[in-house]
Design a protein around this motif. Sequence first.
Motif, mmCIF file in Angstrom:
data_model
loop_
_atom_site.group_PDB
_atom_site.id
_atom_site.type_symbol
_atom_site.label_atom_id
_atom_site.label_comp_id
_atom_site.label_asym_id
_atom_site.label_seq_id
_atom_site.Cartn_x
_atom_site.Cartn_y
_atom_site.Cartn_z
ATOM 1 N N GLY A 171 82.678 -10.345 -5.411
ATOM 2 C CA GLY A 171 81.454 -10.624 -4.682
ATOM 3 C C GLY A 171 80.221 -10.022 -5.328
ATOM 4 O O GLY A 171 79.223 -9.773 -4.646
ATOM 5 N N LEU A 172 80.287 -9.791 -6.631
ATOM 6 C CA LEU A 172 79.140 -9.227 -7.343
ATOM 7 C C LEU A 172 78.156 -10.335 -7.680
ATOM 8 O O LEU A 172 78.506 -11.294 -8.369
ATOM 9 C CB LEU A 172 79.590 -8.527 -8.628
ATOM 10 C CG LEU A 172 80.524 -7.339 -8.463
ATOM 11 C CD1 LEU A 172 80.966 -6.820 -9.824
ATOM 12 C CD2 LEU A 172 79.844 -6.236 -7.664
ATOM 13 N N ASP A 173 76.957 -10.215 -7.185
ATOM 14 C CA ASP A 173 75.925 -11.214 -7.448
ATOM 15 C C ASP A 173 75.011 -10.666 -8.537
ATOM 16 O O ASP A 173 73.932 -10.151 -8.263
ATOM 17 C CB ASP A 173 75.138 -11.515 -6.168
ATOM 18 C CG ASP A 173 74.130 -12.632 -6.372
ATOM 19 O OD1 ASP A 173 74.356 -13.481 -7.257
ATOM 20 O OD2 ASP A 173 73.117 -12.637 -5.650
ATOM 21 N N SER A 174 75.488 -10.761 -9.763
ATOM 22 C CA SER A 174 74.755 -10.209 -10.896
ATOM 23 C C SER A 174 75.102 -11.029 -12.136
ATOM 24 O O SER A 174 76.102 -11.744 -12.158
ATOM 25 C CB SER A 174 75.152 -8.744 -11.088
ATOM 26 O OG SER A 174 74.350 -8.136 -12.057
ATOM 27 N N ASP A 175 74.273 -10.927 -13.159
ATOM 28 C CA ASP A 175 74.536 -11.592 -14.426
ATOM 29 C C ASP A 175 75.119 -10.598 -15.414
ATOM 30 O O ASP A 175 74.760 -9.419 -15.412
ATOM 31 C CB ASP A 175 73.240 -12.156 -15.018
ATOM 32 C CG ASP A 175 72.691 -13.333 -14.230
ATOM 33 O OD1 ASP A 175 73.497 -14.094 -13.661
ATOM 34 O OD2 ASP A 175 71.462 -13.486 -14.197
ATOM 35 N N ILE A 176 76.004 -11.076 -16.276
ATOM 36 C CA ILE A 176 76.505 -10.254 -17.374
ATOM 37 C C ILE A 176 75.421 -10.219 -18.443
ATOM 38 O O ILE A 176 74.907 -11.268 -18.844
ATOM 39 C CB ILE A 176 77.788 -10.843 -17.982
ATOM 40 C CG1 ILE A 176 78.907 -10.883 -16.949
ATOM 41 C CG2 ILE A 176 78.215 -10.044 -19.216
ATOM 42 C CD1 ILE A 176 80.145 -11.629 -17.436
ATOM 43 N N GLU A 177 75.099 -9.050 -18.913
ATOM 44 C CA GLU A 177 74.156 -8.937 -20.029
ATOM 45 C C GLU A 177 74.925 -9.002 -21.334
ATOM 46 O O GLU A 177 74.698 -9.869 -22.158
ATOM 47 C CB GLU A 177 73.379 -7.625 -19.929
ATOM 48 C CG GLU A 177 72.253 -7.529 -20.918
ATOM 49 C CD GLU A 177 71.387 -6.312 -20.673
ATOM 50 O OE1 GLU A 177 71.116 -5.595 -21.650
ATOM 51 O OE2 GLU A 177 70.997 -6.079 -19.519
ATOM 52 N N ASP A 178 75.841 -8.055 -21.525
ATOM 53 C CA ASP A 178 76.663 -8.114 -22.725
ATOM 54 C C ASP A 178 78.009 -7.445 -22.498
ATOM 55 O O ASP A 178 78.204 -6.720 -21.530
ATOM 56 C CB ASP A 178 75.955 -7.559 -23.966
ATOM 57 C CG ASP A 178 75.536 -6.098 -23.865
ATOM 58 O OD1 ASP A 178 76.163 -5.320 -23.125
ATOM 59 O OD2 ASP A 178 74.588 -5.716 -24.563
ATOM 60 N N ILE A 179 78.921 -7.752 -23.412
ATOM 61 C CA ILE A 179 80.265 -7.184 -23.420
ATOM 62 C C ILE A 179 80.476 -6.639 -24.823
ATOM 63 O O ILE A 179 80.192 -7.324 -25.814
ATOM 64 C CB ILE A 179 81.327 -8.257 -23.102
ATOM 65 C CG1 ILE A 179 81.115 -8.841 -21.710
ATOM 66 C CG2 ILE A 179 82.735 -7.687 -23.243
ATOM 67 C CD1 ILE A 179 81.948 -10.088 -21.416
ATOM 68 N N LEU A 180 80.990 -5.411 -24.915
ATOM 69 C CA LEU A 180 81.236 -4.779 -26.207
ATOM 70 C C LEU A 180 82.731 -4.575 -26.391
ATOM 71 O O LEU A 180 83.394 -4.033 -25.506
ATOM 72 C CB LEU A 180 80.522 -3.424 -26.292
ATOM 73 C CG LEU A 180 80.887 -2.510 -27.462
ATOM 74 C CD1 LEU A 180 80.493 -3.131 -28.788
ATOM 75 C CD2 LEU A 180 80.238 -1.152 -27.283
ATOM 76 N N ILE A 181 83.237 -5.016 -27.533
ATOM 77 C CA ILE A 181 84.625 -4.769 -27.913
ATOM 78 C C ILE A 181 84.570 -3.944 -29.189
ATOM 79 O O ILE A 181 83.958 -4.350 -30.182
ATOM 80 C CB ILE A 181 85.388 -6.093 -28.138
ATOM 81 C CG1 ILE A 181 85.373 -6.915 -26.845
ATOM 82 C CG2 ILE A 181 86.811 -5.814 -28.622
ATOM 83 C CD1 ILE A 181 85.819 -8.342 -27.008
ATOM 84 N N THR A 182 85.190 -2.776 -29.156
ATOM 85 C CA THR A 182 85.151 -1.856 -30.287
ATOM 86 C C THR A 182 86.496 -1.857 -31.000
ATOM 87 O O THR A 182 87.525 -1.581 -30.383
ATOM 88 C CB THR A 182 84.831 -0.429 -29.805
ATOM 89 O OG1 THR A 182 83.626 -0.460 -29.036
ATOM 90 C CG2 THR A 182 84.664 0.523 -30.960
ATOM 91 N N LEU A 183 86.481 -2.180 -32.270
ATOM 92 C CA LEU A 183 87.677 -2.130 -33.111
ATOM 93 C C LEU A 183 87.515 -0.994 -34.113
ATOM 94 O O LEU A 183 86.438 -0.396 -34.219
ATOM 95 C CB LEU A 183 87.857 -3.463 -33.848
ATOM 96 C CG LEU A 183 87.924 -4.728 -32.987
ATOM 97 C CD1 LEU A 183 88.052 -5.962 -33.873
ATOM 98 C CD2 LEU A 183 89.066 -4.658 -31.999
#
Length: 122
Positions: A63-75
């Motif tokens: 029920g989160l009413d928000s936009d994703i800004e970014d996602i970080l995947i660290t290798l």
Amino acid sequence: MSTLDEAIKQLLSIEGATGAAVVDHSSGMALAQGGSPGFDLGVAAAGNSNVVSAKLRTMADLGLDSDIEDILITLDGQYHLINVLNSGGSKGLFVYLVLDRTYANLALARHKLNNLAKGITI
């Protein structure tokens, strides 16, 4: 498509960038891509559309009413940044940026990516 091709050129000019793509997250298709990250960028773009879709579903379930800004995947040797585009002309797309950890400044790359992403439209 010159706008997307220009966006890819600008994304690849970020220090440490080795690959970039603009991706439709519902189909997984890269609308534009460039660089040489050392793996198949089209396959990675399609796979990361699953990451974005899963996160969007989870947010809806919570029920989160928000936009994703970014996602970080660290290798070990790379950063993979996914910047979800939320404006009207680019909704449903994300930018996938691959950075070499040896040469990239993560904070500066995120800042530049956010600024460039604002100008991407189809």
